[in-house]
Design an enzyme around this catalytic site. Sequence first.
Site, PDB file in Angstrom:
ATOM      1  N   HIS A   1      34.357  33.840  34.510  1.00 20.55           N
ATOM      2  CA  HIS A   1      35.093  35.081  34.797  1.00 20.55           C
ATOM      3  C   HIS A   1      34.441  35.906  35.903  1.00 20.55           C
ATOM      4  O   HIS A   1      35.062  36.819  36.430  1.00 20.55           O
ATOM      5  CB  HIS A   1      35.214  35.912  33.513  1.00 20.55           C
ATOM      6  CG  HIS A   1      36.123  35.279  32.502  1.00 20.55           C
ATOM      7  ND1 HIS A   1      37.414  35.711  32.269  1.00 20.55           N
ATOM      8  CD2 HIS A   1      35.947  34.206  31.689  1.00 20.55           C
ATOM      9  CE1 HIS A   1      37.978  34.953  31.343  1.00 20.55           C
ATOM     10  NE2 HIS A   1      37.109  34.021  30.973  1.00 20.55           N
TER      11      HIS A   1
ATOM     12  N   ASP B   1      33.128  41.583  42.140  1.00 18.42           N
ATOM     13  CA  ASP B   1      33.787  41.405  40.843  1.00 18.42           C
ATOM     14  C   ASP B   1      34.543  40.078  40.836  1.00 18.42           C
ATOM     15  O   ASP B   1      35.140  39.695  41.850  1.00 18.42           O
ATOM     16  CB  ASP B   1      34.794  42.542  40.616  1.00 18.42           C
ATOM     17  CG  ASP B   1      34.808  42.994  39.168  1.00 18.42           C
ATOM     18  OD1 ASP B   1      34.525  42.161  38.285  1.00 18.42           O
ATOM     19  OD2 ASP B   1      35.102  44.173  38.915  1.00 18.42           O
TER      20      ASP B   1
HETATM   21  O1  F6P Z   1      33.289  39.394  33.754  1.00 19.45           O
HETATM   22  C1  F6P Z   1      32.629  38.945  32.681  1.00 19.45           C
HETATM   23  C2  F6P Z   1      32.832  39.713  31.403  1.00 19.45           C
HETATM   24  O2  F6P Z   1      32.917  38.816  30.348  1.00 19.45           O
HETATM   25  C3  F6P Z   1      34.022  40.636  31.457  1.00 19.45           C
HETATM   26  O3  F6P Z   1      35.167  40.021  31.108  1.00 19.45           O
HETATM   27  C4  F6P Z   1      33.634  41.756  30.601  1.00 19.45           C
HETATM   28  O4  F6P Z   1      34.030  42.933  31.202  1.00 19.45           O
HETATM   29  C5  F6P Z   1      32.162  41.700  30.516  1.00 19.45           C
HETATM   30  O5  F6P Z   1      31.718  40.538  31.140  1.00 19.45           O
HETATM   31  C6  F6P Z   1      31.733  41.792  29.095  1.00 19.45           C
HETATM   32  O6  F6P Z   1      30.451  42.126  28.964  1.00 19.45           O
HETATM   33  P1  F6P Z   1      29.807  42.418  27.555  1.00 19.45           P
HETATM   34  O7  F6P Z   1      30.396  41.439  26.607  1.00 19.45           O
HETATM   35  O8  F6P Z   1      28.361  42.243  27.816  1.00 19.45           O
HETATM   36  O9  F6P Z   1      30.188  43.818  27.233  1.00 19.45           O
END
Ligand code: F6P
Length: 493
Positions: A157, A364
């Site tokens: 992602h 991003d």
């Molecule tokens: O972009 C990667 C991601 O999984 C996003 O989808 C999400 O915003 C973030 O990282 C989630 O991070 P965490 O689970 O550490 O809050």
Amino acid sequence: MNLVVISNRVARGKANEPMTGGLAAALLPVVENSGAIWVGSSGRVRDGFQKEPFAEIEALGCGALAMLDLPAAHYGGYYEGFANSALWPALHSRSDLIRTSQGDYLSYREVNAFMARALMRFRKPDTAFWVQDYHFLALGAELRELGVTEPIGFFLHTPWPAAAVVEGVPHHRELIEAMLAYDLIGFQTTQDCDNFLSYVRDDLELPVRDGVVNSRHGRTRLAVFPIGIDAEKFATGAAKAISHPDVSRLRRSLNGERLAIGVDRLDYSKGLVNRIHAFDRMWTLHPTLARTVSLLQIATPSRGGIEAYGNLQNEVARLVSDVNGRHGEVDWTPIRYLNKGFSQSVLAGLYRTAQVGVVTPLHDGMNLVAKEYVAAQNPADPGVLVLSKFAGAANELDTALLVNPHDTDGMARVIAMALSMPLTERRMRYEAMMDKLKTHTITHWFADFIRALQQSQSECAPPIADQGMTEPDMPESSPMWRLRGAQGVARFH
Ligand code: F6P
């Protein structure tokens, strides 16, 4: 076919709960409809060696949600240590923020191995595994170690950076070599895919042909699948959300003033500091916009135990207070700054209220806030999206006002321009973006990836029909399976 989807963070099927993170919120509706089993962390940890990993399992749409307690001894090293203090900064081209240790790496590998063992419980002869994101780069290799021969796919992602940045991650070779146990690796953009490909060719010195890598694990296909949203559903939700109490209170408080909105996790990749400097500059250069335009910045706290995040939280709070102190009036606060999360349904109403959406990350993978802001607009009087050219979403949303988040003056100019854009131009830009959002939805993304995963394994394995994964095995009621055969957005290299 039985599909098992794996991600660190999962979401429960409650639309009015605040959600941290694009991945979990985005996956929820499609996983619900697909009948898949979604496996992730419960957010709790458990002491001691667990022979049988503890999972809380509940129904989710036509499938199930399994939440695992992760091993207490390794959780910190895995999540804060390696995933978010080595991989995350590197993936966002911030090698200067890498802070990790050998112990963190070992914990990361332990948790990947633990997850693999836990997944065996959900394995059937016709199972396909779809692993999400950087928390589980080595999970495919761990599953293969346990004898899994079924298709295993991986989707990243986040961005994938240039080789020189990847080389800053301790154990990068071992990790990326382990990733080649996946049959299919999906990326958000062509740039990410090309960067990965160059690393594999130049650093691992492995042959790559037509987007397929040959390694000791076999063949791995690399492809691009930009993630989408359910734009029509989001638009309907936004129109309804206008009457939500939080949204009504916001509208009343504006008193004719115009609003710009930013919604982000408090993360250094999101460009919050640069954005606030740009607003500061805008109010200085265009004094007529003081009192008439304010910024609502929602910054949901995230990964608070990591020093870089604590520092950022302090820096942004100081900056907001400084800007408000200099530009504010007794009856006007330039930046309304909130450190909490909101549900998707409230956010939809907030987006629709704002004349400008500011999505200006430094880097991003995709940024679904950009897509959601567009989908939430009133078609008769849409707002304008100001979007960083370094967000994956800029590839599709190319009629947004694209900015360089490092250029404060340029951003200030473009935000002011967005505020004075005539209706005809706003509508033209909005309609072009909406057309794309409706063509490449999250349902297409999901179906395209699964189709490519089946194809990628069949390239070096018996045809899918011979493995018992025939068309009638697909849940007929699921929209994703009905999309099979439709033209997808995946671009194979
Ligand atoms: O972009 C990667 C991601 O999984 C996003 O989808 C999400 O915003 C973030 O990282 C989630 O991070 P965490 O689970 O550490 O809050």
